[in-house]
Design a protein around this motif. Structure first.
Motif, PDB file in Angstrom:
ATOM      1  N   GLU A  56       0.813  -1.208   0.000  1.00 38.75           N
ATOM      2  CA  GLU A  56       0.000   0.000   0.000  1.00 38.75           C
ATOM      3  C   GLU A  56       0.851   1.264   0.000  1.00 38.75           C
ATOM      4  OE1 GLU A  56      -2.463  -0.607   3.406  1.00 38.75           O
ATOM      5  OE2 GLU A  56      -3.815  -1.936   2.334  1.00 38.75           O
ATOM      6  N   GLN A  57       2.129   1.112   0.159  1.00 41.98           N
ATOM      7  CA  GLN A  57       3.026   2.252   0.128  1.00 41.98           C
ATOM      8  C   GLN A  57       3.369   2.597  -1.315  1.00 41.98           C
ATOM      9  OE1 GLN A  57       6.270   1.039   2.625  1.00 41.98           O
ATOM     10  NE2 GLN A  57       4.949   0.815   4.412  1.00 41.98           N
ATOM     11  N   ALA A  58       3.767   3.823  -1.538  1.00 39.81           N
ATOM     12  CA  ALA A  58       4.091   4.276  -2.891  1.00 39.81           C
ATOM     13  C   ALA A  58       5.242   3.453  -3.476  1.00 39.81           C
ATOM     14  CB  ALA A  58       4.473   5.750  -2.870  1.00 39.81           C
ATOM     15  N   ALA A  59       5.133   3.184  -4.757  1.00 43.13           N
ATOM     16  CA  ALA A  59       6.204   2.481  -5.452  1.00 43.13           C
ATOM     17  C   ALA A  59       7.429   3.385  -5.524  1.00 43.13           C
ATOM     18  CB  ALA A  59       5.744   2.089  -6.853  1.00 43.13           C
ATOM     19  N   GLN A  60       8.617   2.802  -5.504  1.00 50.99           N
ATOM     20  CA  GLN A  60       9.851   3.580  -5.523  1.00 50.99           C
ATOM     21  C   GLN A  60       9.942   4.480  -6.752  1.00 50.99           C
ATOM     22  OE1 GLN A  60      11.986   4.023  -3.183  1.00 50.99           O
ATOM     23  NE2 GLN A  60      11.242   2.484  -1.779  1.00 50.99           N
ATOM     24  N   ASP A  61       9.857   3.899  -7.922  1.00 48.13           N
ATOM     25  CA  ASP A  61       9.852   4.663  -9.166  1.00 48.13           C
ATOM     26  C   ASP A  61       8.834   4.023 -10.095  1.00 48.13           C
ATOM     27  OD1 ASP A  61      10.241   6.247 -11.363  1.00 48.13           O
ATOM     28  OD2 ASP A  61      12.257   5.544 -11.797  1.00 48.13           O
ATOM     29  N   PRO A  62       7.609   4.497 -10.066  1.00 47.84           N
ATOM     30  CA  PRO A  62       6.559   3.845 -10.837  1.00 47.84           C
ATOM     31  C   PRO A  62       6.670   4.008 -12.351  1.00 47.84           C
ATOM     32  CG  PRO A  62       5.685   5.748  -9.691  1.00 47.84           C
ATOM     33  CD  PRO A  62       7.097   5.579  -9.245  1.00 47.84           C
ATOM     34  N   ILE A  63       7.488   4.938 -12.826  1.00 44.25           N
ATOM     35  CA  ILE A  63       7.640   5.102 -14.273  1.00 44.25           C
ATOM     36  C   ILE A  63       8.697   4.106 -14.744  1.00 44.25           C
ATOM     37  CG2 ILE A  63       8.213   6.684 -16.149  1.00 44.25           C
ATOM     38  CD1 ILE A  63       7.235   8.965 -14.287  1.00 44.25           C
ATOM     39  N   LYS A  64       8.215   3.046 -15.355  1.00 40.49           N
ATOM     40  CA  LYS A  64       9.087   1.920 -15.719  1.00 40.49           C
ATOM     41  C   LYS A  64       9.612   1.989 -17.145  1.00 40.49           C
ATOM     42  CE  LYS A  64       8.296   0.084 -11.723  1.00 40.49           C
ATOM     43  NZ  LYS A  64       9.286   0.189 -10.666  1.00 40.49           N
ATOM     44  N   LEU A  65       8.843   2.592 -18.048  1.00 39.20           N
ATOM     45  CA  LEU A  65       9.236   2.591 -19.461  1.00 39.20           C
ATOM     46  C   LEU A  65       8.604   3.792 -20.157  1.00 39.20           C
ATOM     47  CD1 LEU A  65      10.415   1.220 -22.036  1.00 39.20           C
ATOM     48  CD2 LEU A  65       8.299  -0.125 -22.131  1.00 39.20           C
ATOM     49  N   ILE A  66       9.435   4.634 -20.736  1.00 39.10           N
ATOM     50  CA  ILE A  66       9.006   5.758 -21.568  1.00 39.10           C
ATOM     51  C   ILE A  66       9.912   5.722 -22.789  1.00 39.10           C
ATOM     52  CG2 ILE A  66       8.889   8.273 -21.813  1.00 39.10           C
ATOM     53  CD1 ILE A  66       6.824   7.304 -19.834  1.00 39.10           C
ATOM     54  N   ALA A  67       9.321   5.642 -23.982  1.00 34.20           N
ATOM     55  CA  ALA A  67      10.175   5.557 -25.169  1.00 34.20           C
ATOM     56  C   ALA A  67       9.430   5.976 -26.426  1.00 34.20           C
ATOM     57  CB  ALA A  67      10.688   4.126 -25.346  1.00 34.20           C
ATOM     58  N   ILE A  68      10.212   6.499 -27.359  1.00 32.74           N
ATOM     59  CA  ILE A  68       9.766   6.729 -28.732  1.00 32.74           C
ATOM     60  C   ILE A  68      10.668   5.860 -29.586  1.00 32.74           C
ATOM     61  CG2 ILE A  68       9.601   8.394 -30.607  1.00 32.74           C
ATOM     62  CD1 ILE A  68       8.864  10.477 -28.502  1.00 32.74           C
ATOM     63  N   ARG A  69      10.064   5.040 -30.447  1.00 36.94           N
ATOM     64  CA  ARG A  69      10.828   4.041 -31.193  1.00 36.94           C
ATOM     65  C   ARG A  69      10.485   4.063 -32.669  1.00 36.94           C
ATOM     66  NH1 ARG A  69      10.091  -0.657 -26.920  1.00 36.94           N
ATOM     67  NH2 ARG A  69      11.583   0.086 -25.373  1.00 36.94           N
ATOM     68  N   ASP A  70      11.474   3.720 -33.476  1.00 41.01           N
ATOM     69  CA  ASP A  70      11.246   3.583 -34.914  1.00 41.01           C
ATOM     70  C   ASP A  70      11.163   2.111 -35.312  1.00 41.01           C
ATOM     71  OD1 ASP A  70      13.883   2.819 -34.687  1.00 41.01           O
ATOM     72  OD2 ASP A  70      14.667   4.317 -36.075  1.00 41.01           O
ATOM     73  N   THR A  71      10.956   1.256 -34.326  1.00 38.07           N
ATOM     74  CA  THR A  71      10.788  -0.178 -34.548  1.00 38.07           C
ATOM     75  C   THR A  71       9.431  -0.621 -33.990  1.00 38.07           C
ATOM     76  OG1 THR A  71      11.905  -0.667 -32.459  1.00 38.07           O
ATOM     77  CG2 THR A  71      13.269  -0.652 -34.462  1.00 38.07           C
ATOM     78  N   ALA A  72       9.007  -1.807 -34.363  1.00 41.39           N
ATOM     79  CA  ALA A  72       7.707  -2.326 -33.932  1.00 41.39           C
ATOM     80  C   ALA A  72       7.591  -2.329 -32.411  1.00 41.39           C
ATOM     81  CB  ALA A  72       7.501  -3.734 -34.475  1.00 41.39           C
ATOM     82  N   LEU A  73       6.386  -2.014 -31.916  1.00 43.79           N
ATOM     83  CA  LEU A  73       6.128  -1.981 -30.481  1.00 43.79           C
ATOM     84  C   LEU A  73       5.669  -3.358 -30.009  1.00 43.79           C
ATOM     85  CD1 LEU A  73       4.229   1.425 -30.194  1.00 43.79           C
ATOM     86  CD2 LEU A  73       6.698   0.977 -30.180  1.00 43.79           C
ATOM     87  N   SER A  74       5.883  -3.625 -28.720  1.00 41.17           N
ATOM     88  CA  SER A  74       5.538  -4.925 -28.150  1.00 41.17           C
ATOM     89  C   SER A  74       4.555  -4.763 -26.991  1.00 41.17           C
ATOM     90  CB  SER A  74       6.809  -5.616 -27.638  1.00 41.17           C
ATOM     91  OG  SER A  74       6.496  -6.693 -26.797  1.00 41.17           O
ATOM     92  N   LEU A  75       3.375  -5.373 -27.138  1.00 39.55           N
ATOM     93  CA  LEU A  75       2.411  -5.401 -26.037  1.00 39.55           C
ATOM     94  C   LEU A  75       3.002  -6.119 -24.831  1.00 39.55           C
ATOM     95  CD1 LEU A  75      -0.872  -6.381 -27.900  1.00 39.55           C
ATOM     96  CD2 LEU A  75      -0.287  -4.157 -26.962  1.00 39.55           C
ATOM     97  N   ASP A  76       3.687  -7.224 -25.069  1.00 45.04           N
ATOM     98  CA  ASP A  76       4.264  -8.006 -23.976  1.00 45.04           C
ATOM     99  C   ASP A  76       5.273  -7.189 -23.175  1.00 45.04           C
ATOM    100  OD1 ASP A  76       2.764 -10.257 -24.593  1.00 45.04           O
ATOM    101  OD2 ASP A  76       4.331 -11.141 -25.833  1.00 45.04           O
ATOM    102  N   GLU A  77       6.116  -6.427 -23.862  1.00 43.33           N
ATOM    103  CA  GLU A  77       7.110  -5.620 -23.167  1.00 43.33           C
ATOM    104  C   GLU A  77       6.439  -4.601 -22.244  1.00 43.33           C
ATOM    105  OE1 GLU A  77      10.816  -2.546 -24.056  1.00 43.33           O
ATOM    106  OE2 GLU A  77       9.177  -2.702 -25.517  1.00 43.33           O
ATOM    107  N   VAL A  78       5.419  -3.917 -22.745  1.00 40.88           N
ATOM    108  CA  VAL A  78       4.726  -2.899 -21.951  1.00 40.88           C
ATOM    109  C   VAL A  78       3.994  -3.556 -20.789  1.00 40.88           C
ATOM    110  CG1 VAL A  78       2.940  -1.121 -21.991  1.00 40.88           C
ATOM    111  CG2 VAL A  78       4.581  -1.289 -23.877  1.00 40.88           C
TER     112      VAL A  78
END
Length: 152
Positions: A10-32
């Protein structure tokens, strides 16, 4: 009912932003989806934006995305606002640039929170603000030969 913070989950996550990216390659649902996995989250919301074959009543033949060099930093700024407003356990957002085809993934965002309602709301806020504020432009060519630029 307000969280009691008696449980570590119930405590705040340490760093909740896990992935931010702009890519010129195919995106992956599984990765996100993997990026937002959190044992303390009871709800995960995922949004996938795909290239459709029409827009505004016209058939789309070609579509490309381009971005300003500041776009990834703007995505992070928006993610930080969402994290400040909602009880986010983990957040991820990726956007594609370059030439895409109908059916390709253009953007994938996901948010995990303690409860489903919070996850839905935070995910909606994330994608809406990304689409309105991040300097990413869409260039569409229609089957009648006309073109259109759309973007923040």
């Amino acid at each position: 009912m307000a969280p009691s913070n008696d449980h570590p989950g119930e405590q705040a996550a340490q760093d909740p932003i896990k992935l931010i990216a702009i890519r010129d390659t195919a995106l992956s649902l599984d990765e996100v989806f993997r990026a937002v996995g959190d044992d303390a989250a009871g709800g995960t919301a995922l949004f996938v934006g795909t290239v459709r074959n029409h827009d505004g009543g016209a058939d789309v033949d070609n579509l490309g995305y381009s971005s300003h060099p500041s776009a990834e930093a703007e995505m992070r700024r928006i993610a930080e606002k969402v994290v400040a407003e909602y009880p986010v356990r983990a957040l991820a957002a990726v956007h594609r640039v370059g030439d895409l085809r109908v059916g390709d993934l253009a953007v994938v965002v996901a948010v995990s929170c303690p409860h489903r309602g919070e996850a839905f709301e935070a995910c909606r806020k994330l994608i809406d603000d990304l689409k309105h504020e991040v300097p990413i432009w869409k260039h569409q060519t229609f089957s009648d030969g006309t073109e259109e630029w759309v973007g923040a």
